[in-house]
Design an enzyme around this catalytic site. Sequence first.
Site, PDB file in Angstrom:
ATOM      1  N   ASN A 206       0.866  -1.189   0.000  1.00 28.04           N
ATOM      2  CA  ASN A 206       0.000   0.000   0.000  1.00 28.04           C
ATOM      3  C   ASN A 206       0.897   1.231   0.000  1.00 28.04           C
ATOM      4  O   ASN A 206       2.110   1.107   0.204  1.00 28.04           O
ATOM      5  CB  ASN A 206      -0.926  -0.035   1.232  1.00 28.04           C
ATOM      6  CG  ASN A 206      -0.136  -0.063   2.518  1.00 28.04           C
ATOM      7  OD1 ASN A 206       0.587   0.879   2.834  1.00 28.04           O
ATOM      8  ND2 ASN A 206      -0.219  -1.159   3.266  1.00 28.04           N
ATOM      9  N   LYS A 285       9.233 -16.700 -10.829  1.00 30.57           N
ATOM     10  CA  LYS A 285       8.405 -15.588 -11.305  1.00 30.57           C
ATOM     11  C   LYS A 285       7.206 -16.125 -12.101  1.00 30.57           C
ATOM     12  O   LYS A 285       7.373 -16.988 -12.967  1.00 30.57           O
ATOM     13  CB  LYS A 285       9.271 -14.689 -12.197  1.00 30.57           C
ATOM     14  CG  LYS A 285       8.556 -13.465 -12.656  1.00 30.57           C
ATOM     15  CD  LYS A 285       9.429 -12.595 -13.536  1.00 30.57           C
ATOM     16  CE  LYS A 285       8.576 -11.559 -14.204  1.00 30.57           C
ATOM     17  NZ  LYS A 285       9.193 -10.979 -15.375  1.00 30.57           N
TER      18      LYS A 285
END
Length: 397
Positions: A206, A285
Amino acid sequence: MKNAKIIVGVSAGIAAYKAVELVRLLVKEGAEVRVVMSANAGQFVTPLTFEALSGHPVYHNLFDAQNSMEHIRMAENGDLLVVAPATASTLAKMAHGLADDALSCLHLAFKGPLLVAPAMNEGMWGHPAVKENIALLKSRGVEFVDPEDGELACGVIGPGRLADTAVILDKVRSYFNPRDDLIGIRFLITAGPTHEAIDPVRYLSNPSSGKMGYAVAERAKARGGEVVLISGPTHLKPPVDVDFKPCKRADEMNALVQEHLADCDVLVMSAAVGDFAAEKLEKEKIKKHGDEGLVLKLVPTVDILLEVAQRNSGKLVVGFAAESQNLVESAFEKLKKKNLDFIVANDISAPGIGFQSDSNQVTIIDREENMEHLPLKPKLEIADLLLDRILTRLKRP
Ligand code: CTP
């Protein structure tokens, strides 16, 4: 501030008129004030104004034959140099050691502490050159009173307005009467966001900057407290002399909080702890496959404050609430649910305040439901006001 020798440096900005009030108030508090002006500051306020208020001649002309060594004499006779307002040009001269007017020469000759209050247009304030000059000055120990957000002389609304005279005055006072009212109090403070990895290169997070928690840590330390600062990833430098514990994930932060809880008197949970983490951390990934989307299963993270509440630690606990609607109701609900002494709530839907900003507008609610709506203020000031309230509660029989 009786007998404090303060040099006020005024540079050429529209905010120079506020330096008049600053000088007046410093004199009123008993300080011996000398004023030095940059080459163009006189375009905004005349030296005579400062002379009348300070009761001393004003140093503004570097090439005055009668006063040719004044920058040396003055520099040797000051306890503190306050530059207010500091324009972008004056900041640049100070950062790079230029000396071509009375103020910049005095700055180089002055060996004492420096307090700088910049003021300029918001675009100039945001320019990388200005930011780098400020970083350079800070790395030399120069202290800043950051400008406020608000309406600027150019008509734009944004950061750049000279800090309130009362704020500058307060900072000056603290040089001569450092506050030490938090001696013996041990603070555990969390700050910043958490990062919950999804794969080796991606994470959930955030936009918390960590500024509020770092401000509380800085002020608690400055007022004599002992501070452990547990921080998620931020770009901030930890305040000097705090015990700094970096972490990334919510469970790491939780482990650190639980580890240090027993040794603190006050827990200030200002971290914006992520509420969700990926159920599974991919080792490699994640590759995209054409137009196919990606479905991630998220699971809740540990609620640190709830764990603390369940332990019934007997500590004074402060929580934070960032709300986009029903500010007071939602904050109050959290206060009860998490058994907090205080909750500091801010409205993240309002522009210019909250996460990334240097200022904030908060409402502090205590467990007795007393509510205080504070006006927009620099986070350092909010930190002091919160610490004042914590201290009052700690002192209660
Ligand atoms: N907090 C915590 N652990 C979490 C999440 C938040 O300790 N996993 C703390 C924060 O540090 C803050 C307060 O709890 O002091 C915020 O309360 P919370 O209910 O978590 O707020 P939000 O995450 O905004 O909750 P909601 O999404 O329900 O509004």
